[in-house]
Enzyme design. Structure first.
Site, PDB file in Angstrom:
ATOM      1  N   ARG A 235      32.503 -16.372  14.333  1.00 29.89           N
ATOM      2  CA  ARG A 235      32.843 -17.760  14.075  1.00 29.89           C
ATOM      3  C   ARG A 235      33.015 -18.469  15.413  1.00 29.89           C
ATOM      4  NH1 ARG A 235      30.997 -16.961   9.848  1.00 29.89           N
ATOM      5  NH2 ARG A 235      31.957 -17.163   7.785  1.00 29.89           N
ATOM      6  N   GLU A 264      30.225 -26.641  15.076  1.00 33.26           N
ATOM      7  CA  GLU A 264      28.843 -26.692  14.586  1.00 33.26           C
ATOM      8  C   GLU A 264      28.761 -27.497  13.286  1.00 33.26           C
ATOM      9  OE1 GLU A 264      28.188 -22.679  12.021  1.00 33.26           O
ATOM     10  OE2 GLU A 264      28.577 -22.303  14.159  1.00 33.26           O
ATOM     11  N   HIS A 283      23.328 -20.373  13.771  1.00 35.88           N
ATOM     12  CA  HIS A 283      24.103 -19.688  12.741  1.00 35.88           C
ATOM     13  C   HIS A 283      23.191 -19.110  11.653  1.00 35.88           C
ATOM     14  CE1 HIS A 283      28.307 -19.589  10.664  1.00 35.88           C
ATOM     15  NE2 HIS A 283      27.613 -18.477  10.422  1.00 35.88           N
TER      16      HIS A 283
END
Length: 317
Positions: A235, A264, A283
């Site tokens: 994360r 993000e 991601h």
């Protein structure tokens, strides 16, 4: 009558039809604006939500869905789902542990190799005609020391790949030492700082949340040192953005490769400017046809189990 399912994520081709065949009417709200502007009639009939850890479902959002009975986190993470609010409403929460472990581990190795050998930078220079001009001599990865923050299922797969494929030593930091099999002489460290001092590669594989917020800070990065690499596939909030930017700008570490960034999908402009010692991917470490199939299959199994009044497969406590 079909069960209204609010989805915070886009679904790959073929999956909306599978959900429809299973008795679910999907309403997509994949942007903050769409979620904020969800009309009252739709909100009133939503009985289940499909989300991901970095989006989650807040207490206010739960309160705005009066018929909500179930929240499904697509992957393993659920850090932004308000579990207390869900518990107060007796809402079942599930997640997807193990569904994308292999994909994340594979992507981690790709990031490690890419930043070590400076693949992205070299590709750009080669395309610009600089075949013989570059005097860069990138290091090898074989035989180096791998430090993992969060030696869970994904961390274990990463370690096995690094040991088996690159003869690397493994150290790790967890809240407590793990009971490892005899053939795994992996070294435990009591904190991230001491692990960083020892490691050549520091891989962040711990869950997100308040307990791990900015766990990798300026002190940890300084301990990693000018020959060390940071890899984050967990994360973005686990790493202090500004501390990392400073470390890369000042060459205090050799490089970083990130699949996740705090804040993000917005990426700081200072990170965008770092082209020779930072690699970014959007991601997607956990995304592959195989992992998507695993995740969607488990989501459907949990939904069908719950609405058929059977125990769900992967409840979040």
């Amino acid at each position: 009558m079909k069960i209204a399912l609010l989805s915070h994520v886009e679904l790959e081709a073929g999956y909306p039809e599978k959900f429809a065949q299973a008795g679910f009417d999907i309403v997509f709200a994949t942007t903050p604006a769409q979620r904020a502007e969800l009309d009252a009639n739709t909100a009133a009939r939503v009985k289940a939500v499909l989300t991901i850890g970095v989006i989650g479902l807040s207490a206010a959002e739960i309160a705005a869905l009066p018929a909500l009975e179930m929240i499904c986190a697509q992957g393993v993470g659920y850090e932004r789902i308000d579990l207390d609010a869900a518990k107060q409403r007796n809402i079942t929460v599930t997640n997807g542990p193990g569904t994308n472990n292999v994909s994340v581990a594979d992507h981690t190795l790709a990031l490690m190799l890419a930043i070590t050998r400076n693949i992205a930078w070299l590709d750009t220079r080669t395309r610009q005609g600089e075949w013989t001009r570059s005097r860069l001599v990138p290091p090898a990865m074989t035989g180096k020391k791998l430090g993992i923050i969060g030696l869970g299922n994904i961390g274990g797969l990463i370690a096995e790949r690094c040991v088996g494929g690159f003869s690397m030593q493994v150290g790790y930091f967890n809240r407590r030492p793990l009971e490892l099999s005899e053939h795994r002489d992996w070294r435990y460290f009591p904190d991230a700082l001491s692990l960083a001092e020892w490691a050549d590669y520091l891989v962040v594989a711990t869950p997100g949340g308040k307990e791990t917020l900015k766990l990798v800070d300026a002190a940890v990065l300084k301990a990693l040192g000018p020959k060390g690499y940071l890899i984050n596939i967990s994360r973005g909030s686990n790493v202090d953005n500004q501390a990392l930017i400073h470390s890369l700008q000042q060459r205090e570490i050799a490089g970083a490769a990130l699949d996740v960034v705090d804040g993000e999908p917005q990426v700081p402009a200072e990170m965008i400017a770092l082209t020779d010692n930072l690699i970014l991917t959007p991601h997607l470490a956990g995304r592959s046809p195989e992992s998507i199939a695993n995740m969607m299959h488990l989501v459907l199994e949990n939904l069908q189990a719950y609405f058929n009044q059977q125990p769900v497969l992967t409840p979040v406590a």
